[in-house]
Design a protein around this motif. Structure first.
Motif, PDB file in Angstrom:
ATOM      1  N   ILE A   1      39.647  43.854  40.281  1.00 35.40           N
ATOM      2  CA  ILE A   1      38.295  44.484  40.391  1.00 35.40           C
ATOM      3  C   ILE A   1      37.776  44.779  38.642  1.00 35.40           C
ATOM      4  CG2 ILE A   1      36.411  45.616  39.732  1.00 35.40           C
ATOM      5  CD1 ILE A   1      36.987  45.462  43.547  1.00 35.40           C
ATOM      6  N   TYR A   2      39.449  45.670  38.366  1.00 33.02           N
ATOM      7  CA  TYR A   2      39.839  46.067  37.387  1.00 33.02           C
ATOM      8  C   TYR A   2      40.745  45.476  36.658  1.00 33.02           C
ATOM      9  CZ  TYR A   2      40.980  49.040  33.139  1.00 33.02           C
ATOM     10  OH  TYR A   2      40.994  49.734  32.244  1.00 33.02           O
ATOM     11  N   GLY A   3      41.136  44.380  35.978  1.00 31.08           N
ATOM     12  CA  GLY A   3      42.123  43.678  35.479  1.00 31.08           C
ATOM     13  C   GLY A   3      41.933  42.777  35.943  1.00 31.08           C
ATOM     14  N   ASP A   4      41.296  41.519  36.139  1.00 26.25           N
ATOM     15  CA  ASP A   4      40.879  40.686  36.664  1.00 26.25           C
ATOM     16  C   ASP A   4      41.257  39.496  36.402  1.00 26.25           C
ATOM     17  OD1 ASP A   4      39.776  38.493  38.301  1.00 26.25           O
ATOM     18  OD2 ASP A   4      38.047  38.702  37.637  1.00 26.25           O
ATOM     19  N   HIS A   5      42.126  38.891  36.958  1.00 25.08           N
ATOM     20  CA  HIS A   5      43.449  37.391  35.817  1.00 25.08           C
ATOM     21  C   HIS A   5      42.389  36.387  35.560  1.00 25.08           C
ATOM     22  CE1 HIS A   5      47.426  39.062  37.743  1.00 25.08           C
ATOM     23  NE2 HIS A   5      46.790  40.181  37.461  1.00 25.08           N
TER      24      HIS A   5
END
Length: 935
Positions: free
Chosen positions: A868-872
């Motif tokens: 969710i945070y730092g979605d690839h």
């Protein structure tokens, strides 16, 4: 460079005008729809010949011809019934309907009642063409259908006929609003029903054939549920299941009042057919002739009040998939009554054919009730019998009579054995002697005190085989799930419940928990490319087409060593007969399965490795080459950590967007406080930042109103994730509005300054530098990606292009300071155009996810679609890219810092540091210079 500087000055007025314009258009459309649908049609003209219109009374009747929600099926409605319209999906077309009865009033005429209700055509897939209307098709664009007719008419209890008129509206494929008027005629609506009662009818358009609102006739079929009488089973099954194979009652599980047969078979169930004995590929072994169905589906229609009897729709199909709203093929279906026989512990069913459903559902009728079925729940499972539901189908006709078919067995083969757990189900180990021979006990190795392997009862032993290797690389995939662990139930297979609270012993085999050895059984299903099958696996001369897949089913039992994480089992492969169906009577039990699990405290990228080998001689026709496989380990502790990580990432995303709001607010205050600073902010940089917040809002706008139930149910099962996602979108929208406000301030400030021409020239030159850099970078990124995936189809290439575009946009956003650096260089600015809080803060907001990704890669399980945070998918994330982007972001921030102190060209040689633009447009006085301030 000509620029209209008043564009933002008229924004508020444009918004107001657009709002009133949309309000007027929507109001006109709503009124048009309301008056169109409220139009009354002449009942007497269309229905008096069927049920004469009568004045209704005020008293509402408590007996209805339908249940309040009566389901059924429909056919027709296509412009050319012999050439049905194409679909977006290759899955079967749904033809299901729902009639909702709202009110039934008495009328002055005897046994005549006025009925009001809705007829809803339900669909299973997007953009299914349900009904054709002239040259256009009425489109349903939701997964539950939206074509809803409001009907009003009269029902005669004496004749069982119902006639109604009504209307609906829908949009054609071209977006044109269609007003659909129809007359509904239904027959055989009696106050009681039995197995031969079918409610049929038609729905015809009231528009002329050349009218755009016209649609072809639709035929209807419903199975009535009001006052149903189980007459067939009460007459013929009073003494058990005559004609069925006799099975000892103790070998089947009994049902109780709290777990009835209706609970066990609620909804729809699919079973694999086993054509054994005298059945072969050239002989009919089902009620509908050769080549019809390898799967039988039992769909419950209704349950009796005592919950011991039920009505079933029995369908023969070629695949086990069946959507919740999908409709059966009534041409290969039976209608049946079933009753639970408590003496023999089995369900006895009598089934009848549905005739003439292929031509028109209105002409359908029931006959030939000579088909019988029985179904039971085995009390004991073993390596040769892993099915928790088994049954048989046979014909009561003489063998020499037309329509006779031989006995066919069926059993469930799914991962889970039943909807409700049954007390007393046990597993018996029968191959443990062979396990001791094939899996010799190894000397315990000295293990590290830090290595801990999953416990057999923890539910961590099920996994997916993502790679099955052959001589030419990957040839398939599969799944492997525990059936029984010791004699206790496995939590991934909830049908097994111990018969007592203590650990029972089966067949004299006991798990040696003191030595760390545990008996275990598995169900394995693997899919292999047909072209890669060798002689031992391809026993029916499967096609060599590389796109066709062949399923291999293996049941196995053996010993799991908790100390080393190794599992060794003897397996039995279900062989397929000439008709390509599996049979429990024909098995190859000369198979050895070995699996090694990684430690619980190992690297999250560790894999489960194993092999499937044949112990037969190479010359044996059933022998096959070893199949090594691997799969990702998803231990429950890792999943728990991932859920905690997702909550943490959700909070981080909210904090990140909130900080972005604060930092942009600092820049707005900075521009307002120092009036001369606004023109020197790069507009290209502000546009990039605004788009960085706008694009996620546009892509996920529907998620603010429609819950993403699939992700929340599968991963979280609660509402906190959904609430946080709404909060994130609200915060992102606020950040976007502030970015737009900052862009407006800089734009208007630049348009009002005396040096606006000089500044626009610098902006234009900066654009000439930045755009080619972005384009060249995109070409390089896409070319590298396309070379890595040169073997993929156009569909996947399209997905890769979209995904790569999103990731590259994230990279451009990471380097958001690049346009400001170029602008400062061309303008040779030494002014503090950007607040320190703004450019340092936004840089940290963009770089912290990459630092977190470096930490996450080594500390959490890599679960797809859980970032969710730092979605690839939204940026370039890898060890190399994380390091490069962090260094680049810090480098750009340092350059901005010194540019605002030493000048925009401080890093260039001295001969390039003089401003050409300033020489062409000299400044007359110091009043035109922006105010400097000490930071």
């Amino acid at each position: 460079m000509a620029v209209d500087c008043s564009i933002f000055c008229r924004t508020k007025l444009c918004f107001i005008n657009a709002f009133f314009f949309l309000f007027i258009i929507s109001s006109f459309t709503c009124l048009h729809v309301v008056f169109g649908t409220a139009n009354e049609f002449d009942y007497g003209l269309h229905c008096n010949s069927i049920v004469h219109e009568s004045k209704p009374a005020d008293e509402e009747f408590n007996i209805m011809p339908f249940s309040r929600r009566q389901y059924g099926y429909f056919s027709g409605g296509d412009k050319d019934p012999n050439n049905p319209p194409s679909r977006s999906y290759s899955a079967p077309k749904s033809k299901r309907l729902l009639f909702e009865t709202h009110h039934v009033f008495t009328a002055e005429a005897d046994d005549v009642f006025m009925v009001e209700g809705n007829l809803i055509f339900q669909t299973s897939f997007y953009y299914e063409r349900s009904i054709s209307s002239g040259s256009s098709y009425v489109i349903s664009s939701s997964d539950r259908g939206t074509l809803d007719f409001d009907f009003r008419g009269f029902w005669s209890r004496t004749t069982g006929k119902l006639c109604m008129v009504g209307s609906s509206h829908a949009y054609s494929k071209e977006g044109k609003l269609l007003h659909l008027a129809a007359v509904l005629k239904i027959n055989n609506l009696q106050t009681s029903s039995n197995i031969s009662t079918l409610v049929t009818g038609t729905m015809d358009s009231l528009s002329s054939a050349n009218d755009p609102n016209h649609f072809e006739e639709i035929s209807l079929l419903m199975f009535p549920r009001v006052n149903y009488a189980y007459t067939m089973i009460s007459n013929q099954f009073s003494e058990g299941c005559p004609g069925g194979i006799d099975v000892q009652p103790m070998s089947s599980l009994r049902l109780s009042q709290t777990r009835t047969i209706c609970d066990m078979l609620g909804g729809s169930n699919a079973f694999k057919l086993e054509y054994t004995g005298s059945c072969n590929f050239s002989k009919s072994c089902n009620p509908f002739g050769d080549g019809i169905g390898s799967v039988v589906s039992l769909r419950m229609i209704q349950c009796s009040n005592d919950r011991q009897s039920l009505r079933l729709l029995i369908e023969f199909r070629n695949d086990s998939y069946q959507g919740y709203y999908s409709s059966p093929n009534l041409n290969t279906s039976l209608i049946g009554e079933g009753s639970w026989d408590a003496k023999s512990n089995r369900l006895c069913i009598i089934a009848c054919r549905i005739y003439d459903a292929w031509s028109s559902l209105e002409k359908s009728h029931v006959g030939d009730c000579t088909t019988r079925l029985s179904l039971r729940f085995p009390a004991i499972l073993s390596i040769r019998n892993t099915s928790t539901i088994v049954g048989e189908i046979w014909s009561e006709k003489p063998r020499n009579e037309g329509g006779f078919f031989d006995r066919v067995e069926f059993r469930n083969t799914g991962r889970y054995g039943g909807r409700i757990q049954l007390q007393g189900l046990k597993y018996v180990y029968t191959e443990m002697a062979e396990v001791k021979k094939s899996c010799p006990k190894k000397n315990p190795k000295t293990k590290s005190s830090r290595e801990h392997y999953p416990d057999g009862y923890s539910g961590n032993l099920g996994f997916r085989m993502s790679i099955i290797k052959g001589s030419k690389g990957r040839i398939g995939w599969g799944s492997s799930d525990p059936l029984a662990v010791g004699d206790q139930q496995d939590q991934r297979f909830p049908s097994l419940i111990p018969s007592s609270s203590s650990k029972p012993k089966s067949s004299g085999v006991e798990s040696n928990s003191s030595s760390g050895l545990l008996n275990i059984s598995y169900k394995m299903s693997i899919m292999l490319r047909s072209s890669e099958l060798d002689g031992g696996l391809n026993t029916v001369n499967e096609s060599s087409n590389e796109y066709l897949k062949t399923e291999i089913r293996i049941s196995a039992e053996g010993v799991y060593d908790i100390a080393t994480g190794s599992l060794c089992m003897v397996g039995c492969r279900h062989l397929r007969s000439g008709d390509k169906t599996f049979s429990s009577h024909s098995m190859d039990c000369k198979i050895l399965v070995k699996i090694n699990f990684p430690p619980l405290n190992s690297d999250r990228r560790s894999t489960i490795k194993g092999s499937i080998e044949s112990t037969r001689e190479e010359i044996d026709p059933l022998s096959f080459k070893p199949l090594p496989f691997s799969g990702r380990a998803y231990y429950r502790s890792w999943v728990t950590e991932s859920i905690w990580r997702m909550d943490f990432e959700m909070d981080m995303l909210v904090i990140s967007n909130s900080l972005a709001i604060i930092f942009v607010a600092f820049q707005i205050l900075h521009v307002r406080k120092h009036r001369g600073i606004g023109p020197f902010v790069s507009l290209l940089m502000l546009v990039i930042l605004a788009l960085g917040h706008l694009i996620p809002l546009v892509l996920n706008l529907e998620a603010m109103f429609i819950q993403d139930s699939k992700r929340s149910v599968l991963i979280r099962g609660g509402r906190r994730l959904e609430m946080n996602k709404v909060i994130i979108r609200v915060v992102t929208m606020v950040a976007f509005l502030l970015q737009v406000r900052l862009l407006m301030l800089s734009w208007t400030a630049r348009c009002s300054t005396e040096k606006k021409k000089t500044l626009w020239i610098a902006e234009k030159r900066g654009l000439y530098v930045c755009v080619p850099v972005y384009v060249i970078g995109a070409i390089i990124a896409f070319s590298v990606k396309s070379r890595q995936n040169v073997h993929l189809t156009w569909y996947y290439i399209d997905e890769i292009i979209l995904g790569s575009s999103r990731a590259y946009a994230g990279l451009v956003l990471d380097a958001f300071l690049f346009p400001q650096i170029i602008f400062n260089m061309f303008q040779n600015l030494r002014e503090p155009a950007l607040s320190h809080f703004f450019y340092i803060g936004i840089t940290l907001v963009r770089l912290v996810p990459h630092g977190y990704d470096l930490y996450r890669a080594n500390n959490y399980a890599d679960i797809d679609d859980s970032y969710i945070y730092g979605d690839h998918g939204a940026d370039y994330y890898s060890t190399a890219w994380d390091f490069i982007i962090i260094v680049l972001g810090i480098f750009f921030a340092v350059i901005i810092h010194y540019q605002q102190r030493l000048g925009g060209r401080y890093f260039l040689p001295k001969r390039f540091q003089e401003s050409v633009i300033d020489e062409e447009f000299p400044v007359d006085s110091e009043e035109q210079l922006p105010l400097r301030y000490n930071t």
